[in-house]
Design an enzyme around this catalytic site. Structure first.
Site, PDB file in Angstrom:
ATOM      1  N   GLU A  55      45.047  41.241  34.464  1.00  0.00           N
ATOM      2  CA  GLU A  55      44.790  42.197  35.548  1.00  0.00           C
ATOM      3  C   GLU A  55      45.867  43.264  35.642  1.00  0.00           C
ATOM      4  OE1 GLU A  55      41.959  39.053  36.277  1.00  0.00           O
ATOM      5  OE2 GLU A  55      44.101  39.008  35.801  1.00  0.00           O
ATOM      6  N   HIS A  61      40.094  30.836  44.864  1.00  0.00           N
ATOM      7  CA  HIS A  61      39.042  31.825  44.690  1.00  0.00           C
ATOM      8  C   HIS A  61      38.349  32.202  45.992  1.00  0.00           C
ATOM      9  CE1 HIS A  61      39.515  29.717  40.853  1.00  0.00           C
ATOM     10  NE2 HIS A  61      39.053  30.799  40.256  1.00  0.00           N
TER      11      HIS A  61
END
Length: 343
Positions: A73, A142
């Site tokens: 990322e 998550h």
């Protein structure tokens, strides 16, 4: 509808469109409209996206417009921000916004601050998008909502769609905006169909960033929410309506800049306020709304303290029964409304 010859014509019918298809349609239309737009992220190309949001786009537009990235990322977000600084228009997908923490330096220190630090000479027209908040059975790593995190930062615009029209109009407005925009989607909404009006089916349909929508008119209490909990608020309002309590339901749509004027006008009318969000309570979106109401003219119209309905103040458990108790449910909203109305 009637034609000039007096022949009766049928009104254009709304269609059912899932949030997933609405997002896919926007990216297809914007990739076609502007050659500067490109999509990058993990598995967005050959695999058609982890959630199939980018289905068919790689085959149509090729490797230069739809780009698969390594699981890094920080790396691909930095590439996207740099591209935006030279007036390309990247759409940067995070497989989940929890993983955007790996790229927080690029999002905040590079994208959000550059326009200000360059005295307005460098714009960064970039979109950061992907699923935000709790899904189902994916536990603490998550399941976090980042609306308050990104809404805290000047230099960013932050939107949080609920319906298919929200998703299409807000993402299109975000791609066309000259500022960095964070688009917080919800995985559990991707497969949900919503009615999409004739107007919303247009290639130029946008939802203005910074403008909330009143989903249901009411007179007794104001419910303010964003993303998936908007649906919970409407369900709670339907139950309460049978008991004689009419809730006004406001879909924020945008976290930053926040449309506090719409909330204030509603509170002046209903004299009661309940905020609903999936994120944690401390320093949350609801806390900001309550503070802004307290500081503004609508405070004098409140007949009871504002009440917040939030996620539990813990990392998300894995077990379903614990997960359900950590996420605001319809019954929690009904309880909060009755508490503030003292019924």
């Amino acid at each position: 509808l009637q034609s000039r010859r007096g022949i009766r014509l049928s009104a254009p019918a709304a269609v059912q469109v899932t949030v997933r298809d609405a997002l896919n349609q926007v990216m297809d239309e914007e990739l076609e409209r502007d050659e500067r737009v490109f999509l990058l992220g993990e598995e967005v190309a050959q695999y058609d996206g982890a959630y199939k949001i980018s289905r068919g786009l790689w085959k149509k537009y090729g490797d230069k417009r739809v780009i698969d990235t390594p699981i890094s990322e920080m790396g691909f977000t930095g590439i996207a921000v740099g591209a935006a600084m030279v007036w390309l228009r990247p759409v940067c997908e995070f497989m989940t916004f929890n993983f955007s923490m790996q790229a927080i330096d690029q999002v905040i220190n590079s994208a959000a601050k550059t326009c200000y630090m360059s005295a307005g000479s460098i714009a960064v027209p970039i979109v950061f998008r992907g699923p935000n908040g709790a899904s189902a059975g994916v536990a603490a790593q998550h399941s976090q909502c980042f609306a308050a995190w990104y809404g805290h930062c000047p230099g960013l615009k932050v939107v949080s769609p609920w319906s298919s029209e929200d998703a299409k109009g807000l993402l299109k407005a975000s791609i066309r905006d000259d500022n960095p925009v964070v688009v917080l989607e919800n995985e559990l909404l991707y497969g949900v169909p919503f009615e999409m009006s004739e107007q919303a089916q247009s290639k130029d349909f946008i939802v203005p960033i910074g403008k909330a929508k009143i989903e249901k008119q009411g007179t007794h209490v104001t419910l303010v929410s964003h993303s998936r909990p908007v649906g919970h608020c409407l369900e709670a309002a339907a139950v309460l309506s049978k008991e004689g309590v009419e809730c006004e339901v406001i879909n924020l749509r945008t976290i930053r800049p926040m449309d506090i004027e719409t909330v204030e006008a509603s509170v002046v009318k209903t004299n009661h306020l309940v905020t609903v969000e999936g994120g944690w309570p401390q320093f949350g979106v609801g806390a900001e709304i309550c503070a802004r109401i307290m500081e503004g003219p609508a405070f004098n119209y409140l007949d009871a303290p504002a009440v917040r309905v939030t996620g539990a103040d813990v990392p998300m458990p894995y077990a379903k029964i614990l997960e359900d108790n950590c996420i605001p449910q319809v019954k929690d909203i009904i309880f909060a409304v009755k508490k503030t109305l003292n019924i």
